[in-house]
Design a protein around this motif. Structure first.
Motif, mmCIF file in Angstrom:
data_model
loop_
_atom_site.group_PDB
_atom_site.id
_atom_site.type_symbol
_atom_site.label_atom_id
_atom_site.label_comp_id
_atom_site.label_asym_id
_atom_site.label_seq_id
_atom_site.Cartn_x
_atom_site.Cartn_y
_atom_site.Cartn_z
ATOM 1 N N LEU B 132 0.826 -1.210 0.000
ATOM 2 C CA LEU B 132 0.000 0.000 0.000
ATOM 3 C C LEU B 132 0.864 1.266 0.000
ATOM 4 N N VAL B 133 1.994 1.230 0.729
ATOM 5 C CA VAL B 133 2.858 2.426 0.793
ATOM 6 C C VAL B 133 3.970 2.359 -0.266
ATOM 7 N N GLY B 134 3.917 1.347 -1.103
ATOM 8 C CA GLY B 134 4.879 1.243 -2.207
ATOM 9 C C GLY B 134 6.274 0.823 -1.788
ATOM 10 N N LEU B 135 6.338 0.017 -0.772
ATOM 11 C CA LEU B 135 7.668 -0.408 -0.295
ATOM 12 C C LEU B 135 7.843 -1.934 -0.285
ATOM 13 N N GLU B 136 6.971 -2.645 -0.994
ATOM 14 C CA GLU B 136 7.050 -4.109 -0.915
ATOM 15 C C GLU B 136 8.396 -4.621 -1.424
ATOM 16 N N HIS B 137 8.994 -3.892 -2.368
ATOM 17 C CA HIS B 137 10.287 -4.337 -2.913
ATOM 18 C C HIS B 137 11.443 -3.995 -1.957
ATOM 19 N N ARG B 138 11.153 -3.217 -0.912
ATOM 20 C CA ARG B 138 12.203 -2.825 0.042
ATOM 21 C C ARG B 138 11.997 -3.481 1.414
ATOM 22 N N ARG B 139 11.186 -4.517 1.480
ATOM 23 C CA ARG B 139 10.827 -5.100 2.781
ATOM 24 C C ARG B 139 12.029 -5.641 3.546
ATOM 25 N N HIS B 140 13.071 -6.107 2.844
ATOM 26 C CA HIS B 140 14.241 -6.659 3.550
ATOM 27 C C HIS B 140 15.381 -5.651 3.651
#
Lengths: 335, 231
Positions: B132-140
């Motif tokens: 939702l906040v556009g950070l799924e690719h930065r989760r790690h």
């Protein structure tokens, strides 16, 4: 979520440095403790190996066994004497020994007249069973009948001899010390009672040596305690802002305390485990001549002390966590 | 519907024997699904009001009512518990935990809020919010490798993962450029609507007021005026 573990995984270098220091200090303390025990064994292994019981000295001896006189025929226990002296081996080489004679009992090995039983350390000097040894005060010779383990007194190997040979050598029928295997002290007329530890403390060289080593170990433990405290304090001071923010978000002080206790437990536990392994390895490899003895009980005791010190050092930082002001942390962070 | 109500809040500070009124009897209520902005010059008392409303400090007088609880009558532990479970915070600097990944920041908040979700449900919830906040690719990713905007978006996700009833945001765009500030404000407004949160925001940036429902202008510790932007 274990915050302590997460931080350690992320900042391995920092915790490795703290762990290395804990390892070095605990290893050094274990080494010195091993030497203290080794020297203690070298100085009074004979007494330490005796069964638990009571030692009696003449009251007039002023707690000095050399001045004490006990009737050899006492039925209250084993009367024995120790005198420092020397023996000449078949090659004419002089060996310093502590002569011991005792009334017949199960406490000390029985020796026939003309025989001598020696501490095994003399076997390494080339003395063999059957060798004839001489002494300037003795009219005859002493035949080596065997060797015994862990029998040292005043850093010299003990030579167990028959009472007739002892009397020939030292010209006395009296004994110095009475030993009773009774666990309770008994009041004997004209005699002063000592437990094993109390008796060891009457041996001046033992007392002075152990006092010095105990002082060194105590200082090391105190210094390491201070170092633990300072290191954890410094680490936490750097994170005080973070603690404030976490507290603002509702993270409890208990969670933060658990975090530093986890770190303390992992760092101290790992460092102690490594120093125990290293010291036990040293214990195995050290040459026999080096008086080094590190028992499992001693190792566990010191490790326990270190763990408690680490816990206290980390808990001291807990006071900072308690004091961390969420509001202050937010305001400082915004500036 | 009112979620948090402030009644006649006063705050005095004593400095060298002289007392100074920082807040002079402020009353306001925060509504579900609305963003209320506090704005004003530096020293007008807006940040002090926010920290009092959030239970981070107590007022000298006046009441803060949160779901019929008088905040000033609660113990420090009870206020902490409300902050952990019912409130969310976004600070001027993101203040992310440096040794946790973006995903772990969110999971920590669920831990703190004593969420009843299981491990996999927590991870799924964090993944949904990061999307939702556009950070799924930065989760790690760790905070050190994030840009300013990414950090702030991660901080917002952390602040709402436990579905708080009130969200406090103190100058959330102050360290961002205009474009990123607009993104962050839009995100805050969207989340406020979607999760039906009552959001109290402090900002001095006039442009950001476009993303709020109500604006309270503060001056010298008092409310100068209040504008409702709700159409």
């Amino acid at each position: 979520m274990n915050l302590g573990w997460k931080e350690m995984k992320r900042n391995k270098g920092r915790f490795l440095i703290v762990g290395s220091i804990v390892f070095l200090i605990s290893f050094m303390t274990l080494m010195i403790s091993g030497l203290a025990n080794g020297l203690s064994k070298d100085n009074a292994g004979l007494i330490q190996a005796m069964p638990d019981g009571q030692f009696y000295l003449n009251e007039d001896a002023k707690e000095n066994y050399l001045l004490s006189t006990i009737d050899e025929g006492s039925e209250k226990g084993t009367a024995f004497s120790i005198q420092m002296g020397s023996l000449f081996d078949p090659n004419g080489k002089q060996q310093g020994v502590a002569f011991l004679t005792a009334s017949p009992s199960a406490v000390f090995p029985a020796v026939q007249k003309g025989d001598v039983l020696l501490d095994r350390s003399l076997a390494k000097e080339g003395i063999q069973i059957g060798d004839s040894l001489t002494n300037n005060g003795l009219s005859g010779t002493l035949r080596v009948a065997g060797f015994v383990d862990d029998s040292k007194f005043s850093h010299a190997p003990v030579a167990f001899i028959h009472s007739a040979d002892y009397e020939d050598m030292f010209q006395t029928n009296d004994r110095q010390i009475l030993f009773s295997m009774n666990s309770a002290a008994e009041q004997l007329d004209g005699l002063q009672t000592f437990s094993k530890n109390e008796f060891l403390q009457t041996i001046e060289s033992y007392k002075a040596e152990q006092l010095s080593l105990t002082m060194i170990i105590s200082f090391l433990v105190i210094i390491s305690g201070l170092l633990f405290g300072i290191f954890f304090y410094m680490m936490n001071m750097q994170k005080i802002g973070l603690y404030g923010i976490l507290k603002a978000m509702g993270v409890s002080s208990r969670t933060l305390l658990r975090m530093i206790w986890t770190q303390m437990a992992v760092v101290t536990g790992t460092a102690l485990l490594l120093s125990i392994l290293a010291s036990q390895l040293f214990n195995q490899l050290v040459p026999q001549e080096v008086p080094f003895h590190l028992s499992a009980a001693n190792t566990l005791w010191l490790s326990g002390v270190f763990f408690i010190i680490g816990f206290l050092g980390a808990s001291l930082s807990g006071v900072q966590i308690k004091k961390a002001e969420p509001l202050k942390a937010i305001q400082q962070g915004e500036n | 519907m009112t979620t948090l109500e402030l009644k006649n809040i006063r705050k005095q500070f004593t400095n060298g024997g002289a007392s100074e009124d920082i807040l002079k009897g402020i009353s306001l209520s925060l509504q579900k699904g609305e963003v209320t902005a506090l704005t004003g010059t530096s020293g007008s008392g807006k940040s002090t009001l926010l920290t009092i409303a959030a239970g981070l400090q107590l007022p000298s007088s006046g009441d803060i009512l949160f779901e019929e609880n008088r905040m000033s009558a609660l113990s420090a532990e009870a206020r902490r518990n409300i902050r952990a479970t019912q409130f969310g915070f976004v600070f001027q600097s993101a203040h992310l935990v440096p040794f946790l990944t973006v995903e772990e920041q969110l999971l920590l908040m669920l831990d703190t809020a004593e969420s009843t979700l299981g491990k996999s449900e927590r991870t799924q919830k964090a993944a949904r919010l990061l999307q939702l906040v556009g950070l799924e690719h930065r989760r790690h990713a760790y905070p050190a490798s994030l840009s300013g905007g990414e950090k702030q978006r991660a901080a917002i996700a952390r602040a709402v993962i436990h579905e708080p009833k009130v969200l406090f945001a103190d100058e959330p765009t102050a360290s961002l450029d205009s474009s990123r500030s607009r993104d962050v404000m839009k995100l805050l407004l969207d989340l406020t609507r979607e999760l039906q949160i009552a959001t109290l925001l402090v900002t001095h940036d006039e442009e950001m007021l476009n993303y709020t429902d109500r604006v309270i202008h503060m001056s010298d510790g008092a409310m100068a005026r209040a504008n409702s932007l709700i159409q």
